[in-house]
Enzyme design. Structure first.
Site, PDB file in Angstrom:
ATOM      1  N   ASP A  36       0.860  -1.184   0.000  1.00 37.79           N
ATOM      2  CA  ASP A  36       0.000   0.000   0.000  1.00 37.79           C
ATOM      3  C   ASP A  36       0.895   1.232   0.000  1.00 37.79           C
ATOM      4  O   ASP A  36       2.121   1.104  -0.083  1.00 37.79           O
ATOM      5  CB  ASP A  36      -0.966  -0.013   1.201  1.00 37.79           C
ATOM      6  CG  ASP A  36      -2.326   0.570   0.814  1.00 37.79           C
ATOM      7  OD1 ASP A  36      -2.355   1.742   0.412  1.00 37.79           O
ATOM      8  OD2 ASP A  36      -3.334  -0.149   0.905  1.00 37.79           O
ATOM      9  N   HIS A  64      -2.804   3.199  -4.683  1.00 37.08           N
ATOM     10  CA  HIS A  64      -2.155   2.803  -3.422  1.00 37.08           C
ATOM     11  C   HIS A  64      -0.734   2.279  -3.675  1.00 37.08           C
ATOM     12  O   HIS A  64      -0.350   1.215  -3.180  1.00 37.08           O
ATOM     13  CB  HIS A  64      -3.003   1.754  -2.691  1.00 37.08           C
ATOM     14  CG  HIS A  64      -4.277   2.336  -2.123  1.00 37.08           C
ATOM     15  ND1 HIS A  64      -4.271   3.248  -1.098  1.00 37.08           N
ATOM     16  CD2 HIS A  64      -5.583   2.154  -2.462  1.00 37.08           C
ATOM     17  CE1 HIS A  64      -5.525   3.582  -0.810  1.00 37.08           C
ATOM     18  NE2 HIS A  64      -6.334   2.948  -1.624  1.00 37.08           N
ATOM     19  N   GLU A  68      -9.684   2.714  -5.417  1.00 33.53           N
ATOM     20  CA  GLU A  68      -9.291   4.091  -5.104  1.00 33.53           C
ATOM     21  C   GLU A  68      -8.074   4.563  -5.916  1.00 33.53           C
ATOM     22  O   GLU A  68      -7.061   4.949  -5.343  1.00 33.53           O
ATOM     23  CB  GLU A  68      -9.003   4.220  -3.602  1.00 33.53           C
ATOM     24  CG  GLU A  68     -10.206   3.893  -2.756  1.00 33.53           C
ATOM     25  CD  GLU A  68      -9.978   4.063  -1.256  1.00 33.53           C
ATOM     26  OE1 GLU A  68     -10.882   4.567  -0.590  1.00 33.53           O
ATOM     27  OE2 GLU A  68      -8.891   3.686  -0.751  1.00 33.53           O
TER      28      GLU A  68
END
Ligand SMILES: [Zn+2]
Length: 734
Positions: free
Chosen positions: A180, A253, A316
């Site tokens: 991440d 990410h 995202e």
């Protein structure tokens, strides 16, 4: 927590315990028989029937209950195994306790593990077992738990203990979130800087993301797993009937990877591994070079992890840099891609092709639906169940992980002493009510493989914090995934308290007892509001100032008045919880509000009394107490029943961008004495979080309109979505 849970065994009524036995999750069918098997702490088994490592695992398992498992010949064995390939359900098993021993029929290795987990929970008494016949099988084939090891790092020993506990509840997947923005956690031999640079950050945010001013702990933080360690954990989990699914996040990410190899981003700027939370614009560039790098990474991942499914993230991913990047633009033109979503879909399809060529399948978060789903991809539906339903209708396999039931980083109680969490509100009872198949037509139900609880760790810095958030909610999730028809919640809670929590305590696993908090039943009362204290389970007694109490009444007042109550929950003579309530009395207390814009079902407390119940939402927001709306305009009317004089109106709002909750932009307040003609008394932009009108006023009806941004602007968390608006109470005073 210093409590002796064993005492609970005596305190709770045995009647409700009959509904849920001591085995978790509850087996499908349990029959008591007249037999009794006396074994005096010693069981034997033909150890040649199972691999050596499995035999030692079963021995270790039973050993924790002081029962010694010894090898023997098949003839002398007291645990007699029979593998039946024709058992209809894989993972199903049958377990029968007779006068002479324990018969286990199983189909595959996981089913044998499940049988041993049940046996281990039946041995409450290490001397003898009552006669019993169990026929069992899970409702879902995918029963998963996810742990984020990037935001915070957990050692292999901690993960082993974590996996032991998952096995106990018959979970069969561990989704290992390895990469991440805040840290790359798995050794990749071809790209050593991923762990040399990407596994370490120089600072970590202190406190909640929304707290101002922002503060950092300036200390190097990180760690990673070598391939050898990861392989050992895969084997450790396999012996316990659990498959590990690795996740390599892309294209978003990616900041930890880009800190190591900036040339893989669109801007090629050298940026550090991130020390705060959220979503970042710097993502993997869609260029060929970056995709080749990721394919190399996946090749090594596939070598370490034998799982059929490889998780490629996909959530995202802001598209702002792609839209400006010449390399990305060229790819879009060459491949006739209309927008960033289609480019992301192109990216994921390319990865899928590569993973498929190695005989594996990809799974990704539900954003991989945007711009078109890759042909063979499985979908993990997190933003809600809609993504999962859409994917099922496209005949793709789905794992349900909607935030509303599966995000165990959310608060499990609104109690002020709860440790800091990301936000949200997910109490135990709600997890227990989860139905992964809800909203699906019959023909699509078989595409739902199961569900998964997700433990994101921005606010869970230690394994103890992870455990506190996991338990007992994971016990409820295990029931959801095993049983299509569950026992009533109070029976589950009674059994949980009597049988399962003592086991967790014995194993040194932290857990929350917040499910023993009273549930407030708020009702209008002639001159105010009454708060009934509802017991979550028989046997709990609530007391206030050492006296038993079942409810509290609060009178309406002309001036704002706060009163605080400490409610103690006890079972037998053990104190389990202290709950701190503050009720705010004012002129509108208990008066009804009619909502033109309905609060979102997730954050709709107490219906028409939600804004006048005297329960004023506090900060930091802990998921309950506040009313949440997912509309850019909110309107409601407060009815005071008679024309009333007052000189102050106050409404609190919330600003928590990390949770996509934004302070409104402006408001309009209008008054009326007949409900037909309204006169404006205030029309203003927001100045701080509080809406406040002070002047002499007189009205029966107060109409409030609150306006937020239509969409969250680019560059802010949740960009492009409708912001959430949260309000706590409409407080009136003279
Ligand atoms: Zn680019």
């Amino acid at each position: 927590m210093k409590i002796t849970l064993v005492v609970l065994l005596f305190a709770l009524t045995t009647q409700s315990l009959a509904q849920h036995g001591s085995v978790f999750p509850q087996p499908i069918s349990v029959e008591q028989t007249d037999s009794k098997f006396v074994f005096n702490r010693r069981l034997t088994m033909d150890n040649t029937q199972v691999p050596a490592e499995s035999f030692s695992y079963f021995r270790e398992l039973l050993g924790r209950n002081s029962v010694y498992l010894e090898p023997s010949s098949a003839k002398e064995a007291t645990i007699r195994l029979q593998q039946i390939q024709t058992l209809v359900y894989t993972e199903g098993y049958q377990l029968t306790v007779t006068n002479t021993g324990i018969e286990i029929q199983y189909s595959n290795y996981q089913s044998l593990c499940n049988a041993f987990q049940s046996l281990n929970q039946l041995i409450l008494n290490p001397q003898e077992l009552p006669g019993i016949r169990i026929s069992d099988q899970p409702a879902f084939s995918y029963r998963g738990v996810h742990l984020d090891c990037s935001r915070h790092f957990f050692t292999i020993a901690e993960l082993q203990k974590f996996i032991d506990q998952l096995a106990k509840l018959k979970f069969n997947r561990f989704h290992w979130h390895l990469t991440d923005d805040q840290g790359w956690r798995i050794e990749i031999k071809k790209y050593p800087k991923l762990t040399r640079v990407g596994a370490w950050r120089d600072s970590t945010l202190i406190g909640h993301f929304s707290k101002q001013p922002v503060e950092y702990e300036h200390q190097r933080y990180g760690g990673f797993y070598t391939q050898e360690e990861a392989k050992q954990l895969v084997e450790y989990a396999r012996i316990r009937g659990i498959e590990i699914i690795p996740e390599i996040e892309m294209p978003g990410h990616a900041r930890a990877a880009l800190a190591a190899y900036p040339e893989l981003s669109c801007t090629e700027k050298q940026l550090p591994v991130v020390g705060t939370w959220g979503v970042f614009d710097d993502v993997f560039c869609s260029q060929e070079k970056t995709r080749s790098f990721l394919k190399d990474v996946l090749d090594e991942i596939i070598e370490i992890f034998p799982s059929q499914v490889i998780h490629i993230g996909g959530d995202e991913c802001p598209k702002v840099n792609w839209e400006k990047c010449p390399k990305c633009k060229t790819i879009m033109t060459e491949n006739h891609l209309k927008n960033g979503h289609e480019l992301q879909s192109f990216f994921i399809r390319d990865m899928e092709k590569h993973v498929n060529s190695k005989g594996r399948t990809i799974i990704g978060w539900d954003e991989i639906l945007e711009g078109g789903l890759a042909p063979n991809a499985q979908v993990m539906s997190w933003q809600g169940v809609e993504g999962g339903i859409a994917a099922a209708k496209q005949k793709h396999q789905v794992v349900m992980t909607p935030t509303s039931y599966c995000y165990f980083d959310y608060y499990q109680s609104g109690h002020p002493s709860e440790p800091l969490a990301i936000g949200g509100y997910l109490p135990l009872e709600k997890v227990y009510q989860f139905n992964p198949l809800k909203g699906l037509e019959n023909e699509y139900k078989h595409y739902i493989l199961g569900a998964q609880a997700n433990l994101w760790t921005e606010y869970l810095p230690t394994i103890q914090a992870v455990e506190y958030n996991a338990y007992p909610r994971l016990v409820a999730m295990a029931e959801v995934l095993w049983n299509q028809s569950k026992v009533p919640y109070p029976d589950f809670v009674a059994a949980l308290s009597s049988y399962y929590l003592p086991q967790l305590q014995k194993d040194g696993v932290r857990f929350s007892t917040s499910f023993l908090d009273p549930k407030l039943e708020i009702r209008p009362y002639k001159t105010g509001v009454s708060y009934g204290l509802i017991k979550p389970v028989d046997g709990v007694v609530f007391s206030l100032n050492n006296e038993a109490v079942t409810g509290i009444n609060i009178e309406r007042t002309k001036q704002i008045q706060e009163s605080r109550y400490l409610i103690h929950s006890t079972i037998g003579d053990q104190e389990m919880r202290v709950c701190d309530y503050t009720f705010t009395s004012h002129l509108a207390l208990g008066k009804r509000v009619e909502f033109t814009t309905k609060p979102h079902e997730k954050y709709n407390h107490n219906g028409s009394l939600g804004l006048t119940d005297g329960v004023v939402g506090r900060k930091p927001w802990k998921g309950n107490e506040w009313l949440g709306f997912n509309n850019d305009t909110i309107q409601f009317i407060l009815d005071l029943e008679t024309v009333t004089s007052f000189s102050k109106i106050e409404i609190g709002t919330l600003n928590d961008p990390g949770s996509w909750i934004y302070r409104p932009e402006k408001y309009l307040i209008q008054l009326s004495s007949n409900g037909k003609k309204y006169k404006t008394v205030a029309k203003s932009s927001m100045n701080g979080d509080l809406i406040r009108v002070t002047k002499k006023m007189k009205a029966r009806y107060i109409k409030v309109s609150i306006y937020n941004k239509e969409l969250i602007p680019a560059g802010q968390t949740g960009a492009g979505f409708t912001p959430w608006t949260f309000i706590n109470e409409i407080i009136l005073s003279e």
